[in-house]
Enzyme design. Sequence first.
Site, PDB file in Angstrom:
ATOM      1  N   ASP A  46     -14.838 -15.119 -12.023  1.00 22.39           N
ATOM      2  CA  ASP A  46     -15.938 -15.345 -12.966  1.00 22.39           C
ATOM      3  C   ASP A  46     -15.470 -16.302 -14.065  1.00 22.39           C
ATOM      4  OD1 ASP A  46     -18.624 -13.841 -14.258  1.00 22.39           O
ATOM      5  OD2 ASP A  46     -17.173 -14.526 -15.758  1.00 22.39           O
ATOM      6  N   TYR A  51     -15.789 -21.647 -21.167  1.00 21.01           N
ATOM      7  CA  TYR A  51     -14.403 -21.181 -21.065  1.00 21.01           C
ATOM      8  C   TYR A  51     -13.462 -22.377 -20.897  1.00 21.01           C
ATOM      9  CZ  TYR A  51     -16.564 -16.650 -19.830  1.00 21.01           C
ATOM     10  OH  TYR A  51     -17.311 -15.499 -19.792  1.00 21.01           O
ATOM     11  N   GLN A 159     -25.303  -9.838 -16.691  1.00 20.90           N
ATOM     12  CA  GLN A 159     -23.929  -9.532 -17.099  1.00 20.90           C
ATOM     13  C   GLN A 159     -23.930  -9.240 -18.597  1.00 20.90           C
ATOM     14  OE1 GLN A 159     -19.889 -12.046 -17.547  1.00 20.90           O
ATOM     15  NE2 GLN A 159     -20.650 -12.001 -15.438  1.00 20.90           N
ATOM     16  N   THR A 233     -13.278  -7.851 -15.531  1.00 24.73           N
ATOM     17  CA  THR A 233     -12.147  -7.576 -16.403  1.00 24.73           C
ATOM     18  C   THR A 233     -11.024  -8.557 -16.101  1.00 24.73           C
ATOM     19  OG1 THR A 233     -10.716  -5.796 -17.223  1.00 24.73           O
ATOM     20  CG2 THR A 233     -11.132  -5.862 -14.838  1.00 24.73           C
ATOM     21  N   LYS A 237      -1.092  -9.387 -16.166  1.00 30.91           N
ATOM     22  CA  LYS A 237      -0.028  -8.660 -15.480  1.00 30.91           C
ATOM     23  C   LYS A 237      -0.490  -8.244 -14.087  1.00 30.91           C
ATOM     24  CE  LYS A 237       1.885  -6.848 -19.799  1.00 30.91           C
ATOM     25  NZ  LYS A 237       2.215  -5.635 -20.582  1.00 30.91           N
ATOM     26  N   ARG A 240      -1.074  -4.454 -13.425  1.00 28.11           N
ATOM     27  CA  ARG A 240      -2.342  -3.920 -13.933  1.00 28.11           C
ATOM     28  C   ARG A 240      -3.487  -4.324 -13.014  1.00 28.11           C
ATOM     29  NH1 ARG A 240      -4.188  -5.144 -19.613  1.00 28.11           N
ATOM     30  NH2 ARG A 240      -5.466  -3.280 -19.331  1.00 28.11           N
TER      31      ARG A 240
END
Length: 267
Positions: A46, A51, A159, A233, A237, A240
């Site tokens: 996404d 961005y 969203q 999200t 890392k 994660r």
Amino acid sequence: MPWKPFTLNDGNVMPGIAYGTWRTGKDQEAIDFAQQAISAGIYHIDTAQNYRNEAEAGIAIRESGLPREKIFVTTKWSRLNGLDIATSFQNSLKELNISYIDLYLIHGAELCDDIPSCWKEMEKIKDSGLAKSIGVSNFEVADLEQLFTVSKYTPTVNQILFHPYVYEESLPILDICKQEGIIVEAYSPLIPVTKYPGKSVDKISSSIARRLSATNDQVLLAWAKAKGTVPVTNSKKKQRLEGFVKAGDLMLTPDDIASIDEAGKDV
């Protein structure tokens, strides 16, 4: 598959979790982080005009070694530099350097001088076949109602910011989206951990996580999944990210969900 895919109201299929490229930087770093997400098993990337990392996302997608149809790509019209929807879409295609976009969103209702006119432009892009699906982001109930006055195609997605601390205020949006067959994508679902550590939701999710041998992150993602949303999200890392993928298998009890809901009332 731990994260069940969603069939959108236009028949296209979207993965059940997405990697958001917001705040992941530019240049090689952004490429590396997106590739890391793909290698961890998150096949929905996404991004957005503002961005300013669509090009990097495109490189990561092309260099992943996966067939193009394996990776679901979302980008958004952000009215960057004041450009209109049609021009911005073509620029996004060039930046991403791919032949089509899976999901194209209006980044916010406030970008539209007139919501119905904006949506008619989005529908032209849908009809062109260069975007398989179209939708919106950050649209409130009143914004959606304006859109519905002219829509040939119902948005596939809305969203929105979504986590336990905004759950109650989000209920009207969740309700109208459910009525209209619009999938809610949940961005920033981990805010109770990242921004409010030690607060009520963090305490409850920690307790649930200990019982389930999971992490707070995983519990919050499982909560978002239980609410019927698609979490968007990110993390820098890989461990994660791999945990995010495994969270798709995590099953919360009704009491778990209710306790997180209740904790969300106390910011």
